[in-house]
Scaffold this motif. Sequence first.
Motif, short mmCIF file in Angstrom:
data_model
loop_
_atom_site.label_atom_id
_atom_site.label_comp_id
_atom_site.label_asym_id
_atom_site.label_seq_id
_atom_site.Cartn_x
_atom_site.Cartn_y
_atom_site.Cartn_z
N PRO A 88 -1.51 6.27 -8.98
CA PRO A 88 -2.52 6.53 -10.03
C PRO A 88 -2.44 7.92 -10.62
O PRO A 88 -2.81 8.12 -11.78
CB PRO A 88 -3.84 6.31 -9.29
CG PRO A 88 -3.47 5.34 -8.19
CD PRO A 88 -2.11 5.76 -7.76
N LEU B 272 -3.88 -1.45 -17.71
CA LEU B 272 -4.07 -1.80 -16.30
C LEU B 272 -2.75 -2.29 -15.69
O LEU B 272 -2.05 -3.12 -16.26
CB LEU B 272 -5.13 -2.91 -16.19
CG LEU B 272 -5.37 -3.46 -14.78
CD1 LEU B 272 -5.95 -2.38 -13.87
CD2 LEU B 272 -6.28 -4.69 -14.84
N ARG C 184 -1.86 -4.16 -12.26
CA ARG C 184 -2.57 -4.83 -11.19
C ARG C 184 -1.55 -5.48 -10.24
O ARG C 184 -0.65 -6.21 -10.67
CB ARG C 184 -3.51 -5.89 -11.74
CG ARG C 184 -4.29 -6.66 -10.66
CD ARG C 184 -5.27 -7.64 -11.29
NE ARG C 184 -5.93 -8.47 -10.30
CZ ARG C 184 -6.95 -8.07 -9.55
NH1 ARG C 184 -7.46 -6.85 -9.72
NH2 ARG C 184 -7.50 -8.88 -8.67
N THR D 123 2.36 1.78 -3.55
CA THR D 123 1.41 2.14 -4.61
C THR D 123 0.68 3.45 -4.32
O THR D 123 -0.08 3.93 -5.18
CB THR D 123 0.38 1.03 -4.79
OG1 THR D 123 -0.28 0.78 -3.54
CG2 THR D 123 1.05 -0.26 -5.28
N HIS E 51 0.84 -1.21 0.00
CA HIS E 51 0.00 0.00 0.00
C HIS E 51 0.86 1.25 0.00
O HIS E 51 0.55 2.24 -0.68
CB HIS E 51 -0.93 -0.02 1.21
CG HIS E 51 -2.03 -1.04 1.09
ND1 HIS E 51 -2.94 -1.05 0.05
CD2 HIS E 51 -2.38 -2.09 1.89
CE1 HIS E 51 -3.79 -2.05 0.19
NE2 HIS E 51 -3.48 -2.71 1.32
N ARG F 76 -4.25 2.54 -15.31
CA ARG F 76 -5.12 2.28 -14.18
C ARG F 76 -4.41 1.32 -13.23
O ARG F 76 -3.76 0.36 -13.67
CB ARG F 76 -6.44 1.64 -14.65
CG ARG F 76 -7.29 2.56 -15.50
CD ARG F 76 -8.59 1.89 -15.93
NE ARG F 76 -8.38 0.74 -16.79
CZ ARG F 76 -8.57 -0.52 -16.44
NH1 ARG F 76 -9.01 -0.81 -15.21
NH2 ARG F 76 -8.37 -1.50 -17.29
N LEU F 77 -4.52 1.58 -11.96
CA LEU F 77 -3.84 0.77 -10.96
C LEU F 77 -4.87 0.09 -10.08
O LEU F 77 -5.78 0.74 -9.55
CB LEU F 77 -2.91 1.64 -10.10
CG LEU F 77 -2.17 0.89 -9.00
CD1 LEU F 77 -1.18 -0.13 -9.57
CD2 LEU F 77 -1.44 1.88 -8.09
N GLU F 78 -4.74 -1.23 -9.94
CA GLU F 78 -5.60 -1.98 -9.03
C GLU F 78 -4.71 -2.75 -8.05
O GLU F 78 -3.68 -3.31 -8.45
CB GLU F 78 -6.46 -2.99 -9.81
CG GLU F 78 -7.54 -2.34 -10.65
CD GLU F 78 -8.43 -3.37 -11.34
OE1 GLU F 78 -8.20 -4.59 -11.09
OE2 GLU F 78 -9.31 -2.97 -12.11
N VAL F 79 -5.13 -2.76 -6.77
CA VAL F 79 -4.40 -3.48 -5.74
C VAL F 79 -5.38 -4.42 -5.06
O VAL F 79 -6.42 -3.98 -4.59
CB VAL F 79 -3.75 -2.53 -4.71
CG1 VAL F 79 -3.05 -3.34 -3.62
CG2 VAL F 79 -2.79 -1.58 -5.40
N ASP F 80 -5.03 -5.71 -5.04
CA ASP F 80 -5.92 -6.71 -4.44
C ASP F 80 -5.11 -7.50 -3.41
O ASP F 80 -4.41 -8.46 -3.75
CB ASP F 80 -6.48 -7.63 -5.52
CG ASP F 80 -7.50 -8.63 -4.96
OD1 ASP F 80 -7.83 -8.52 -3.76
OD2 ASP F 80 -7.92 -9.52 -5.71
N GLU G 107 -1.35 -7.95 -6.90
CA GLU G 107 -2.16 -8.91 -6.18
C GLU G 107 -1.24 -9.78 -5.32
O GLU G 107 -0.07 -10.04 -5.67
CB GLU G 107 -2.92 -9.79 -7.17
CG GLU G 107 -3.93 -10.73 -6.53
CD GLU G 107 -4.70 -11.53 -7.57
OE1 GLU G 107 -5.53 -12.36 -7.17
OE2 GLU G 107 -4.44 -11.33 -8.80
#
Length: 638
Positions: A491, A537, A539, A487, A484, A498-502, A541
């Motif tokens: 964005p 994207l 991503r 990142t 966290h 696009r940034l996604e964090v899972d 994870e």
Amino acid sequence: MEPGGGPGAELHGSDVEEGLARAVLAGSPDAIVALDRDLAVLSWNAAAERMFGWPAADLLGRRAPIVPDELMAEHNAVLERVRAGGRVSLTTKRLHRDGRLLDLRVDTSALSSPGGVLLGYVNVYHAAEDDDAAHGRMVRRARLVRRLTDVVGDINAELDLPVVLDRIAASLTELTGADAGGFVSIEGDRLRLVGVHRLPETLRGATADLHTSLVAKLLRTGKTVLLETGPEGFPDLIWARLPGLHTIAVGIAAVGGRPYGALYALFARRKASHLELELLELLAGHAGIAVANATAYQDAVRQRAHERAVFDASADGIAVLDGAGAVVRWNPAAAELTGHPADRVIGGPPPFPLPAPGEKLTFQLPSGRWLDVLCAEIRETGETVVDFRDVTRAKELEEAKDLFLATTSHELRTPITIVHGFASTLDSRWDHLSDVERRGAVHTIAERARSLGQLMDHLLLGARAGAEELKVRVEPFDLAARVHAATLGLPVLSDRHRLEVDIPPDLPLAYGDALATDILLAQLLENAFKYSPDGGLIRVEAWPEDDRVVLVVDDEGVGIAPGDRERIFERFVQADSGNRRRFGGVGLGLYIVRNLARAQGGDVAALPRSGGGTRMRLVLNSAESSSCQDRSERGVTT
């Protein structure tokens, strides 16, 4: 003896000579009879007494009644011939005291004074059967010597040393008539039985002390053969315990002028004569030659085997060319390096050019592999030895270093040029610039300085990783928190990504170094953005997997060719084939990433992403695994 050598000395010397003459006559195995001119007996030795049965005391001064009447004329003729000069030898008959006729050979010569005056006659008598025996011995000797020639040829035809030694032992018994034979080798201060014939096989390899042996006795005497009789003469020879053994004949076999071993002829039922000793000596001499030949052959075989092993085991490719340049030998490494097996190369030229002798040629095969090729001539045979090794890795590293220097110069020059330009502008036109323009220039200088600092950090980390000096402290830490933090704010850096964090809330703690992981994550995210120039994207994870924690960074960028997925983790490599080269950088980022991951006990890999792009997969140990807990308790520091 009187001083000065006077008459007393002559008398004493005469007595010695007379005594010696009497001893010679008494010890002679032949009957010797001396007669005066009237044929009266002057001398009648012990052998004559044994042959004719008459004691000397009965015949001295008288004519000996040993010539049969019918042979008296022959006898007188012989004496007349001898008186006139010469020597007569003939086979005849003589009378024994008991009236028996004896078959004899008699040699008659004159008995003369020093001045040549005839004093009488000397007759030497031999039994005719002795002549027959002597003739038989000569015939037997000639036959055995011929057989010895065949035996020697048979021994020398064999080059296996143990077989040679057994054949020597067998030949020894055949030629000498011994009941058994053995060959012992001299090994320091010990003897070892290494060849046997008609001896128990269990005795092979038995040893005895050299210094108390018959071999040592023979060596001390300086003779070539030795004959010993009686069991008390050889108690040390434990392997010679034959029933009834009474005589041992020993002969030394020398190799290169030094005693190598000895032949033992063992007699239990028959006796050894001078002929057996003669044959033993001859065979021992030939045995030394046969052993030398077999030893030299074995040495040559071992040398060839050693050379072959070195030739076959060499990591370098090695080829031997004949005088015409055709390959005659091609080792396994040569086949592996060139991709040409031996059966396709032998008989033809090598599949690459050759340098001049003493020079080096660097050549690239069609497969892309680089070789360093060296040649050396063997003048004695006219052959050429070619040595070649794979230098592809070194060649790639050399090219990578050249690229690194060029790239680093460019990467350094660009921000320095910009910093210098804006700084010069501020310095020369400060009063002419608006506040917004001045702040923009300062901001640009700060950003470029930050890039320079980051570049220098990478260079320093890369140098430390190359020297294996990266130090990390492994301990439990919150990987989700590090993700966290890494990142946060990304964005807003690009309106095309696009940034996604899972990250699951129950992700277990990782076991490693939090600061090293920060650097690692930053580089992986930077690469994802850099190699996705058209956006898409990004991503991130993470999930637990067995006793590990897995984190992946996916992008939809240009991707990595399959052949480069491992190379990108090497120093100075930036997958320069294709269009990745245009993104800049010095090729150290992923090299540092992998070293930091492995220093923590984890690893990182580049994988293809379904639909295009790249997946970077980071694996770290889980702090909840028992193995990590054990290491934590031991305070492991890498």
